[in-house]
Design a protein around this motif. Structure first.
Motif: not given
Length: 737
Positions: A2-8, A293-294, A309-313, A315-319
């Motif tokens: 989750r932290y990696a996704l928010f860093a992205l 956002l976080y 749900n990291n999969s949904q995170l 998807m949020l990044l892709l949006i």
């Protein structure tokens, strides 16, 4: 993860904002040609031109002259008094008197001027430089009394002097009132003033005229300090000279002069000039947006199904990526000659996708972030970081899209939402143009309104195209997809209805019960309903082995081994999952079919097998675990609720004349039985939520089976035909079969 996704996400925001907020760096050197045309990345100050303008303003500033009051009329009065005293002394000869006049009159003048300078210096009213200038100019413009005048002075009587004093003082006072930098310009007026005076004697007029010329001085002097201050203020008040954003700083191939190099260096446009503060600022802004956002996701009221749900995170990044790219694509064509192009950006696409696929509160938070980014990316105004117009346009259209689409139940709802976004977007642009119409002609206005309207339709087209991609790639079950799966014409539902009408009716009733219970605790009621429709689809493989489909026929379980019966009953969950995979149903629906029984125990067939072993006189070669569903246990609230509703509906249907007390007791017994059997240990249902589920199921059952339920308190519990109170389990032979 989750932290990696928010860093992205932070990196994504930084990359999006940096081109607009950070100037491009160039590798150039003095006396070398520029390899590319260098444009001003923003409005920057032209230091050399600004200094030149400041110097020109300072040079244009006129010298400052300060007017002072020397009280020259007091000098001439004192002179006449001295003349009167000398003339009254009969012991002094005429020649001596003339000699005294030559000495005393200049002394009176110099003493008066010296006293004024000393007192002004001590009081600090004027600077020393200015007072020195006063002394110098007075001495340079000094008037010399004629010798003839000195000779005439002894002739004056006391009466003559008494008549001369007020006239002389008045003339000098009036002439010294007007400012003059040259004493001579004032002295030429003395003769006219004396001629028009009241003096009757010629000698009096001649002496007053001469003395007045002597005491008259300049009263306005050059003030060097004030002039310097005026020049400083002129420099300070000179507006800086700016190079407009987009103006050419250095043409391609131009030899770099020292002046050009200094200009680029002063504005941080050289690669060898290290200045990390702008990068730090953009990074900090990106971090703040991502943290906002976080934190909104981490709030207790945030959707549980989304929070972990990291999969949904992902998807949020892709949006976010899609929305930011759509802004940058329009930004490539957007400039100050076409300011209306920015309104074509489909900025509402992100809010619409997040609303449909994730969470409504999250969509509002994301809309605010999108509006901030849009106000920066689409900004074309010089000297500004944010463009209020595009930020407000993004915020309003995003909020309108969320409001219009958050209860969407059909694909057509997306189109309706797009029309709403187009209408309100165009309405907002019209309002903004009316408020500030400068720079907007009729053509530009029509383009702006048209593009704003087209923005909503473009966002709708993108949502239509992207929805299937997200649903398939991330296994997302949107509300629209769930509603589509409730269509009775779906092949599996049609198969269920035609081949197993009893199971179909049972599934519909379970859907009603589970949806009400799920919504009561904040779970996904629509998912429960759809999952209920498909949870028993596996029964279509052997419909006659389940009691709701027997319709008075003999029960086949009476003629087969209980182990075989157990295998047939258990197999319907596995068979259902396989059939759903074949028809590509989403995983959450398959999970409900697989998990709604968990690892519950088939009491009836276990005891029947025990009885047969006892009758045959053999030791049982099986255990209780052999008569349990393989599981897994319910992993989500929705799967657990469907499992409870499945047992409740089957149990109520098995009762001949159910009463209120029976229904209430039966629901409590089913929930307690599953709780004691640890069927809920792998999902996050709380005890309080189980109480709410039980109460809601009771109320819903009362509403659905109202005509069948007896309400008198003295009605006894109905017994099964074997004389025992049947365990109201979904898998007992009087229920599940």
């Amino acid at each position: 993860m989750r932290y990696a996704l928010f860093a992205l996400l932070i990196i994504m925001l930084y990359v999006s904002l940096a081109p607009k907020l950070l100037p491009e760096k160039y590798n150039i050197a003095v006396n070398m040609p520029s390899e590319k045309e260098i444009l001003a990345p923003m409005q920057i100050q032209n230091t050399k031109a600004t200094l030149k303008a400041q110097e020109e303003a300072a040079e244009a500033e006129k010298p400052v002259y300060t007017k002072i009051s020397l009280r020259n009329e007091a000098i001439i009065t004192e002179m006449l008094d001295q003349i009167a005293r000398i003339n009254q002394d009969d012991q002094v000869s005429r020649e001596d008197k003339i000699s005294i006049y030559r000495q005393d009159l200049p002394q009176i003048f110099q003493t008066h001027i010296q006293n004024f300078i000393m007192s002004s210096r001590n009081s600090g009213n004027y600077s020393s430089t200015f007072l020195d200038e006063v002394r110098t100019r007075i001495n340079e413009q000094m008037y010399h009394i004629s010798e003839e005048t000195y000779v005439k002075l002894p002739q004056l009587t006391p009466e003559d002097i008494a008549e001369m004093k007020p006239v002389a003082s008045d003339i000098v006072g009036r002439l010294m009132y007007d400012p003059a930098t040259e004493a001579q310009t004032t002295r030429v007026k003395v003769a006219e003033q004396v001629s028009s005076s009241s003096l009757s004697k010629r000698i009096s007029r001649e002496i007053v005229q001469e003395l007045a010329r002597y005491v008259i001085t300049a009263n306005k002097f050059y003030d060097e300090d004030a002039t310097k201050d005026a020049k400083v203020k002129a420099r300070e008040n000179t507006a800086p000279v700016y190079i407009k954003q987009g103006d050419v700083l250095v043409p391609k191939g131009q030899i770099i002069t020292q002046e050009m190099y200094t200009l680029l260096k002063d504005n941080g446009l050289l690669k060898n000039e290290v200045n990390y503060w702008p990068q730090v600022g953009v990074a900090l802004l990106s971090v703040l947006l991502a943290v906002g956002l976080y934190m909104s996701i981490r709030q207790p009221e945030a959707s549980v199904r989304f929070k972990y749900n990291n999969s949904q995170l992902a998807m949020l990044l892709l949006i976010f990526l899609i929305t930011l790219l759509s802004m940058h694509l329009l930004e490539l064509l957007h400039n100050d000659r076409r300011p209306y192009l920015g309104y074509l950006a489909p900025v509402a696409v992100g809010a619409m996708l997040i609303t449909l696929l994730l969470d409504v509160p999250l969509a509002y938070i994301a809309s605010v972030i999108f509006s901030v980014v849009a106000s920066i990316v689409l900004n074309i105004h010089q000297g500004q970081i944010f463009d209020f117009y595009y930020g407000l346009f993004t915020l309003v259209t995003s909020f309108v899209s969320i409001f219009s689409i958050h209860r969407a139940s059909q694909r057509a709802s997306i189109l309706k939402a797009g029309v709403m976004v187009s209408f309100f977007g165009a309405l907002l642009v019209a309002a903004l143009i009316m408020i500030n119409s400068s720079g907007w002609d009729q053509t530009s206005t029509l383009y702006a309104l048209g593009f704003a309207f087209a923005s909503g339709l473009l966002a709708t087209i993108m949502v239509f195209g992207l929805m299937p991609f997200f649903e398939v790639t991330f296994g997302i079950l949107s509300a629209l997809k769930l509603v589509e799966l409730t269509n009775p014409n779906h092949p599996l539902l049609r198969k269920l209805l035609t081949e197993t009408p009893g199971t179909y009716h049972h599934s519909v009733m379970v859907g009603n019960l589970s949806e009400a219970a799920a919504e009561a605790i904040g779970a996904n009621g629509l998912l429960c309903r759809v999952g209920s429709y498909y949870h028993d689809i596996g029964k279509t493989k052997r419909p006659g082995y389940f009691i709701e489909n027997q319709n008075g026929m003999e029960n086949p379980h009476d003629f087969i081994d209980p182990k075989l019966s157990k295998s047939i009953i258990i197999a319907h969950a596995r068979d259902g999952v396989e059939m759903q995979k074949e028809y590509k149903l989403p995983k959450p629906i398959r999970d409900i079919a697989e998990q709604h029984h968990g690892t519950t125990f088939l009491h009836f067939f276990y005891h029947k097998a025990l009885k047969q072993a006892e009758e045959q006189g053999v030791e049982p070669d099986f255990t209780e675990d052999d008569f349990r569903y393989p599981g897994p246990n319910a992993q989500t609230k929705e799967a657990a609720i469907v499992g409870i509703a499945d047992s409740v509906e089957a149990a109520v249907r098995s009762l001949h004349k159910p009463t209120v007390n029976q229904v209430e007791t039966m629901i409590e017994k089913i929930i307690k039985s599953r709780l004691d059997d640890h069927q809920f240990k792998e999902c996050d249902l709380t005890m309080r939520e189980l109480d709410v589920v039980g109460q809601t199921l009771k109320e819903t059952v009362m509403g659905i089976f109202h005509s069948r339920i007896e309400y008198p308190d003295d009605v006894k519990i109905t017994k099964n035909n074997d004389g025992k109170e049947r365990e109201k389990d979904g898998d007992s032979p009087g229920v599940e079969q």
